[in-house]
Design a protein around this motif. Structure first.
Motif, PDB file in Angstrom:
ATOM      1  N   VAL A   1       9.713   2.991   3.304  1.00  0.00           N
ATOM      2  CA  VAL A   1       8.994   1.718   3.223  1.00  0.00           C
ATOM      3  C   VAL A   1       9.040   1.068   4.596  1.00  0.00           C
ATOM      4  O   VAL A   1      10.110   0.966   5.197  1.00  0.00           O
ATOM      5  N   THR A   2       7.878   0.639   5.077  1.00  0.00           N
ATOM      6  CA  THR A   2       7.802  -0.111   6.324  1.00  0.00           C
ATOM      7  C   THR A   2       7.240  -1.488   6.021  1.00  0.00           C
ATOM      8  O   THR A   2       6.241  -1.606   5.309  1.00  0.00           O
TER       9      THR A   2
ATOM     10  N   LEU B   1       7.032   8.947  -2.003  1.00  0.00           N
ATOM     11  CA  LEU B   1       6.015   7.966  -1.634  1.00  0.00           C
ATOM     12  C   LEU B   1       6.279   7.429  -0.239  1.00  0.00           C
ATOM     13  O   LEU B   1       7.432   7.252   0.152  1.00  0.00           O
ATOM     14  N   SER B   2       5.196   7.156   0.465  1.00  0.00           N
ATOM     15  CA  SER B   2       5.250   6.373   1.690  1.00  0.00           C
ATOM     16  C   SER B   2       4.601   5.042   1.365  1.00  0.00           C
ATOM     17  O   SER B   2       3.557   4.994   0.711  1.00  0.00           O
ATOM     18  N   LEU B   3       5.232   3.938   1.813  1.00  0.00           N
ATOM     19  CA  LEU B   3       4.755   2.609   1.448  1.00  0.00           C
ATOM     20  C   LEU B   3       4.745   1.678   2.651  1.00  0.00           C
ATOM     21  O   LEU B   3       5.588   1.773   3.542  1.00  0.00           O
TER      22      LEU B   3
ATOM     23  N   SER C   1       5.016   4.265   8.112  1.00  0.00           N
ATOM     24  CA  SER C   1       5.914   5.012   7.217  1.00  0.00           C
ATOM     25  C   SER C   1       5.624   6.504   7.280  1.00  0.00           C
ATOM     26  O   SER C   1       6.544   7.324   7.328  1.00  0.00           O
ATOM     27  N   ARG C   2       4.346   6.854   7.290  1.00  0.00           N
ATOM     28  CA  ARG C   2       3.977   8.273   7.385  1.00  0.00           C
ATOM     29  C   ARG C   2       4.434   8.859   8.722  1.00  0.00           C
ATOM     30  O   ARG C   2       4.979   9.958   8.775  1.00  0.00           O
ATOM     31  N   ALA C   3       4.191   8.115   9.809  1.00  0.00           N
ATOM     32  CA  ALA C   3       4.523   8.605  11.148  1.00  0.00           C
ATOM     33  C   ALA C   3       6.027   8.777  11.348  1.00  0.00           C
ATOM     34  O   ALA C   3       6.453   9.615  12.144  1.00  0.00           O
TER      35      ALA C   3
ATOM     36  N   LEU D   1       0.861  -1.182   0.000  1.00  0.00           N
ATOM     37  CA  LEU D   1       0.000   0.000   0.000  1.00  0.00           C
ATOM     38  C   LEU D   1       0.888   1.218   0.000  1.00  0.00           C
ATOM     39  O   LEU D   1       1.912   1.256   0.693  1.00  0.00           O
ATOM     40  N   GLY D   2       0.504   2.225  -0.757  1.00  0.00           N
ATOM     41  CA  GLY D   2       1.309   3.436  -0.800  1.00  0.00           C
ATOM     42  C   GLY D   2       0.473   4.656  -1.072  1.00  0.00           C
ATOM     43  O   GLY D   2      -0.690   4.556  -1.461  1.00  0.00           O
TER      44      GLY D   2
END
Length: 138
Positions: free
Chosen positions: A127-128, A92-94, A119-121, A33-34
């Protein structure tokens, strides 16, 4: 639409695809998811149209968690080469996870969403990976 409703809609779409013999194995399907970081600000500056969210999902069958992570990093790096405007690049955050044995689509999607939120936090543009089974961690 709130994120819970979006998650429910995605879970329904995934439900048929997660019933597979590989669930809980190293080659179980992975979900990536991203979303485009700071898309609202980008949209305001450039006026790009959108159909719904700034997010996307990729179901990756038979690749394994390490390969899914590698793909996510390649996407993140590739998008990072694009200029959003004269002042900044896109990012991107993924979040990445793998289908666990006996797991529902809702659980699978929820863990991928948790990885994306992480990833956002942590500052975005990363990528997490959250593994269902630590034996298969990337």
């Amino acid at each position: 639409m709130n994120s819970c409703a979006a998650c429910r809609r995605r879970a329904v779409a995934l439900a048929d695809r997660v019933r597979c013999l590989e669930a809980g194995t190293p080659t179980a399907p992975c979900l990536l998811l991203g979303d485009v970081d700071d898309f609202a600000a980008l949209r305001e500056r450039l006026g790009p149209a959108r159909l719904e969210d700034d997010g996307f999902a990729l179901l990756i069958p038979g690749a394994g968690l390490h390969e899914a992570y590698t793909l996510a990093e390649q996407l993140r790096h590739g998008v990072g080469q694009l200029q959003a405007d004269a002042e900044r690049r896109l990012s991107l955050s993924l979040g990445v996870t793998q289908l666990g044995g006996g797991e529902t689509a809702r659980d699978f999607l929820g863990r991928a969403d948790q990885a994306l939120r992480s990833s956002r936090a942590q500052g975005r543009n990363r990528v997490t990976v959250l593994a269902a089974d630590e034996r298969f961690a990337a």
